[in-house]
Scaffold this active site. Structure first.
Site, mmCIF file in Angstrom:
data_model
loop_
_atom_site.group_PDB
_atom_site.id
_atom_site.type_symbol
_atom_site.label_atom_id
_atom_site.label_comp_id
_atom_site.label_asym_id
_atom_site.label_seq_id
_atom_site.Cartn_x
_atom_site.Cartn_y
_atom_site.Cartn_z
ATOM 1 N N SER A 186 28.764 7.110 14.686
ATOM 2 C CA SER A 186 28.817 5.677 13.771
ATOM 3 C C SER A 186 29.983 4.604 13.810
ATOM 4 O O SER A 186 30.516 4.566 14.720
ATOM 5 C CB SER A 186 29.084 6.425 12.316
ATOM 6 O OG SER A 186 30.407 6.342 11.825
ATOM 7 N N ASP A 190 23.339 -0.393 6.136
ATOM 8 C CA ASP A 190 23.000 0.829 6.932
ATOM 9 C C ASP A 190 23.630 2.000 5.833
ATOM 10 O O ASP A 190 24.639 2.231 5.810
ATOM 11 C CB ASP A 190 23.588 1.102 8.459
ATOM 12 C CG ASP A 190 23.244 2.195 9.187
ATOM 13 O OD1 ASP A 190 22.658 3.105 8.543
ATOM 14 O OD2 ASP A 190 23.216 2.124 10.293
ATOM 15 N N ARG A 239 29.621 0.566 24.498
ATOM 16 C CA ARG A 239 28.063 1.331 24.079
ATOM 17 C C ARG A 239 27.198 0.491 25.137
ATOM 18 O O ARG A 239 27.053 -0.506 25.153
ATOM 19 C CB ARG A 239 27.646 0.555 22.635
ATOM 20 C CG ARG A 239 26.619 1.582 22.216
ATOM 21 C CD ARG A 239 26.155 1.226 20.635
ATOM 22 N NE ARG A 239 25.137 1.715 19.989
ATOM 23 C CZ ARG A 239 25.030 2.819 19.485
ATOM 24 N NH1 ARG A 239 26.321 3.583 19.289
ATOM 25 N NH2 ARG A 239 24.083 3.307 19.041
ATOM 26 N N ILE A 266 23.490 5.167 5.753
ATOM 27 C CA ILE A 266 24.509 6.219 6.428
ATOM 28 C C ILE A 266 24.162 5.647 8.153
ATOM 29 O O ILE A 266 23.229 5.884 8.499
ATOM 30 C CB ILE A 266 23.743 7.761 6.241
ATOM 31 C CG1 ILE A 266 24.091 7.813 4.474
ATOM 32 C CG2 ILE A 266 24.710 8.402 7.269
ATOM 33 C CD1 ILE A 266 23.919 9.432 4.165
ATOM 34 N N ASP A 267 25.206 5.424 8.584
ATOM 35 C CA ASP A 267 25.225 5.249 10.002
ATOM 36 C C ASP A 267 25.839 6.379 10.781
ATOM 37 O O ASP A 267 26.854 6.966 10.111
ATOM 38 C CB ASP A 267 26.008 4.028 10.176
ATOM 39 C CG ASP A 267 25.951 3.748 11.802
ATOM 40 O OD1 ASP A 267 25.046 3.894 12.511
ATOM 41 O OD2 ASP A 267 27.007 3.334 12.481
ATOM 42 N N ASP A 282 23.776 -1.687 12.448
ATOM 43 C CA ASP A 282 24.636 -0.939 13.385
ATOM 44 C C ASP A 282 25.866 -1.731 13.935
ATOM 45 O O ASP A 282 26.822 -1.040 14.328
ATOM 46 C CB ASP A 282 23.865 -0.140 14.453
ATOM 47 C CG ASP A 282 23.108 0.820 14.190
ATOM 48 O OD1 ASP A 282 23.439 1.613 13.054
ATOM 49 O OD2 ASP A 282 22.109 1.326 14.713
ATOM 50 N N GLU A 326 18.353 -0.362 6.806
ATOM 51 C CA GLU A 326 17.599 0.495 7.794
ATOM 52 C C GLU A 326 16.233 1.189 7.195
ATOM 53 O O GLU A 326 15.246 1.350 7.993
ATOM 54 C CB GLU A 326 18.610 1.423 8.188
ATOM 55 C CG GLU A 326 17.733 2.431 9.412
ATOM 56 C CD GLU A 326 18.734 3.513 9.803
ATOM 57 O OE1 GLU A 326 19.917 3.492 9.390
ATOM 58 O OE2 GLU A 326 18.442 4.306 10.601
ATOM 59 N N HIS A 361 22.433 7.754 23.231
ATOM 60 C CA HIS A 361 22.832 6.621 22.409
ATOM 61 C C HIS A 361 23.583 5.439 23.298
ATOM 62 O O HIS A 361 23.372 4.157 23.246
ATOM 63 C CB HIS A 361 23.402 6.594 21.081
ATOM 64 C CG HIS A 361 22.528 7.235 20.244
ATOM 65 N ND1 HIS A 361 23.171 7.594 18.768
ATOM 66 C CD2 HIS A 361 21.221 7.636 20.041
ATOM 67 C CE1 HIS A 361 21.991 8.054 18.063
ATOM 68 N NE2 HIS A 361 20.899 8.222 19.011
ATOM 69 N N ASP A 418 20.539 9.219 2.651
ATOM 70 C CA ASP A 418 20.064 7.595 3.258
ATOM 71 C C ASP A 418 19.429 6.799 2.060
ATOM 72 O O ASP A 418 19.821 5.679 2.069
ATOM 73 C CB ASP A 418 19.402 7.681 4.569
ATOM 74 C CG ASP A 418 20.065 8.687 5.675
ATOM 75 O OD1 ASP A 418 20.244 8.201 6.688
ATOM 76 O OD2 ASP A 418 20.396 10.011 5.460
ATOM 77 N N THR A 478 23.651 9.424 11.055
ATOM 78 C CA THR A 478 23.032 10.560 10.189
ATOM 79 C C THR A 478 23.253 11.865 10.766
ATOM 80 O O THR A 478 23.393 12.699 10.210
ATOM 81 C CB THR A 478 21.674 10.074 9.989
ATOM 82 O OG1 THR A 478 21.455 8.847 9.498
ATOM 83 C CG2 THR A 478 21.014 11.198 8.910
HETATM 84 N N1 PPS Z 1 18.093 5.325 22.071
HETATM 85 C C1 PPS Z 1 19.271 4.642 21.303
HETATM 86 N N2 PPS Z 1 20.118 4.057 21.770
HETATM 87 C C2 PPS Z 1 21.132 3.504 21.263
HETATM 88 N N3 PPS Z 1 21.185 3.552 19.565
HETATM 89 C C3 PPS Z 1 20.293 4.340 19.132
HETATM 90 C C4 PPS Z 1 19.231 4.997 19.878
HETATM 91 N N4 PPS Z 1 18.645 5.827 18.975
HETATM 92 C C5 PPS Z 1 18.980 5.465 17.748
HETATM 93 N N5 PPS Z 1 20.276 4.638 17.832
HETATM 94 C C6 PPS Z 1 21.194 4.172 16.876
HETATM 95 O O1 PPS Z 1 22.433 4.799 16.977
HETATM 96 C C7 PPS Z 1 23.058 5.123 15.515
HETATM 97 C C8 PPS Z 1 24.195 5.834 15.469
HETATM 98 O O2 PPS Z 1 25.025 5.538 16.471
HETATM 99 P P1 PPS Z 1 26.264 6.274 17.007
HETATM 100 O O3 PPS Z 1 27.245 5.179 17.580
HETATM 101 O O4 PPS Z 1 26.721 6.909 15.767
HETATM 102 O O5 PPS Z 1 25.741 6.887 18.116
HETATM 103 S S1 PPS Z 1 26.235 8.559 18.204
HETATM 104 O O6 PPS Z 1 25.245 9.421 17.093
HETATM 105 O O7 PPS Z 1 27.488 8.820 17.520
HETATM 106 O O8 PPS Z 1 25.853 9.144 19.506
HETATM 107 C C9 PPS Z 1 21.930 5.137 15.030
HETATM 108 O O9 PPS Z 1 22.153 4.933 13.552
HETATM 109 P P2 PPS Z 1 21.724 5.613 12.305
HETATM 110 O O10 PPS Z 1 20.158 5.957 12.388
HETATM 111 O O11 PPS Z 1 21.990 4.914 11.123
HETATM 112 O O12 PPS Z 1 22.243 7.155 12.402
HETATM 113 C C10 PPS Z 1 20.808 4.614 15.528
HETATM 114 O O13 PPS Z 1 20.565 3.307 14.871
HETATM 115 MG MG MG Z 2 22.918 3.252 12.188
HETATM 116 MG MG MG Z 3 21.447 4.972 9.063
HETATM 117 MG MG MG Z 4 18.805 6.274 11.064
#
Ligand code: PPS
Ligand code: MG
Ligand code: MG
Ligand code: MG
Length: 356
Positions: free
Chosen positions: A259, A143, A276, A145-146, A289, A71, A235, A48, A148
């Site tokens: 992601s 972002d 979402r 790595i979205d 995101d 991020e 999420h 990341d 992660t």
């Molecule tokens: N509580 C909560 N609610 C909603 N979203 C949140 C929450 N916590 C984190 N995040 C964000 O979710 C990003 C990853 O989203 P995804 O759609 O990939 O979710 S999932 O991992 O598939 O479930 C993730 O992005 P990355 O940190 O870049 O991976 C976060 O920004």
């Molecule tokens: Mg993200």
């Molecule tokens: Mg990220």
């Molecule tokens: Mg992150």
């Protein structure tokens, strides 16, 4: 006449492609102590940080005055305890910046052999992502790595970059190294770039080369319509989506995927809608995101709003502020989907109201 954002588009593709090569190669070598847990309990890896450094450095060389909302920040790496992670990140960023790719659109952005940066320069590049955002002017959002958690599982993740001008996303590039080029051929070639420019449509380009296809969402067909949803139930509410599916009379199960790769799959028709829904009060969605994904939706024939039908507001800072939930689908399904979402939300709120 010059085409709007042509240079930015080429730069963004080049930066995301380099960052994708970095993240893919790190995955194969990642060791346990190369992951940190951030204050909000989410993971962040050397990939990341170094991917954000690569993209930020490339943007800075071409557009030194453009602010960046990224991020990650380098505060944990500047501490003495971060020394070994820091060294690894500097090494990885330099490897990616100096690699010779030999792909046609990877023009000379002042990178390539001899463009190494020292540790301070790499940390400063990461920290250039601290911009607070806002309603006016140009800014990029990264972002690195979205998803992660998806990256760590060897599943889907996306490297995301968007250019926002006066709160409107004008350009977006998404790199998805683990995504099959053709959803129906899961064992075929993997690695997709999704690219959209406002008013110019959306394309998928192979990560391995220049071959590109234009993306258009298929029309709403109830018998095959399905949802793309988050893997992490924390999420996005899975039960809300099954409620919406029941109201719309849909039979296809949802596709769970980490992601913004979900947005790429929506734009090319692998899934019918991305919904979402927040699972707890207080979480505000981050602009990085959704910026790239939102433009992919509108440029491939879709509409994206929050769950009240309001447009996403990228002018409020680093988050989407009061926007609640995300509803993205092809134009002719959006009204039906929004109404189903609102029915489910009203039902979910009933017990809370009767208790009050
Ligand atoms: N509580 C909560 N609610 C909603 N979203 C949140 C929450 N916590 C984190 N995040 C964000 O979710 C990003 C990853 O989203 P995804 O759609 O990939 O979710 S999932 O991992 O598939 O479930 C993730 O992005 P990355 O940190 O870049 O991976 C976060 O920004
Ligand atoms: Mg993200
Ligand atoms: Mg990220
Ligand atoms: Mg992150």
């Amino acid at each position: 006449m010059s085409i709007a954002y042509a240079i930015e588009r080429q730069l963004a593709i080049s930066a995301v492609r380099r960052a994708c090569l970095l993240t893919s190669s790190v995955f194969n070598k990642l060791v346990k102590n190369e992951t940190l847990v951030k204050g909000d309990k989410s993971p962040v890896t050397v990939a990341d940080y170094s991917a954000q450094a690569v993209i930020s450095s490339m943007l800075h060389r071409a557009y030194p005055n453009d602010p960046i909302v990224g991020e990650e920040d380098a505060s944990d790496l500047r501490a003495e305890s971060g020394a070994s992670l820091r060294n690894r990140i500097v090494e990885l960023a330099n490897e990616a910046l100096t690699a010779e790719l030999g792909i046609g659109d990877d023009a000379d952005w002042g990178i390539g052999p001899g463009s190494e940066q020292n540790a301070d320069e790499v940390l400063d590049a990461i920290d250039r992502g601290r911009y607070e955002g806002g309603r006016t002017g140009r800014m990029w959002t990264i972002d690195p790595i979205d998803g992660t958690k998806g990256f760590l599982r060897g599943e889907q993740y996306a490297v995301c970059l968007a250019l926002i001008v006066d709160a409107q996303v004008q350009l977006g590039v998404l790199g998805c190294p683990n995504l099959p080029i053709d959803w129906l051929k899961p064992d075929g070639e993997k690695g997709c770039l999704f690219v959209a420019v406002r008013g110019q449509g959306a394309q998928q380009i192979k990560l391995s080369g220049a071959e590109s296809t234009r993306l258009t969402m298929p029309p709403y067909t109830p018998s095959t319509f399905n949802f793309l949803e988050s893997v992490e139930a924390a999420h996005s509410s899975h039960s809300t989506i099954s409620g919406i599916s029941a109201i719309m009379g849909l039979t296809e199960p949802p596709i769970r995927m980490d992601s913004q790769a979900k947005y790429g799959c929506l734009a090319r028709g692998d899934g019918g809608a991305y919904v979402r829904m927040p699972t707890g009060a207080g979480y505000k969605e981050k602009i990085w995101d959704h910026a790239t994904g939102s433009l992919l939706v509108t440029e491939s024939g879709g509409i994206i709003t929050d769950s009240r039908g309001l447009p996403l507001d990228f002018g409020l800072g680093r988050t989407l502020g009061e926007n609640y939930g995300i509803i993205a689908t092809v134009k002719d399904a959006h009204g039906k989907l929004l109404s189903a979402v609102q029915q489910v939300v009203a039902k979910e709120e009933e017990p809370l109201k009767s208790r009050a």
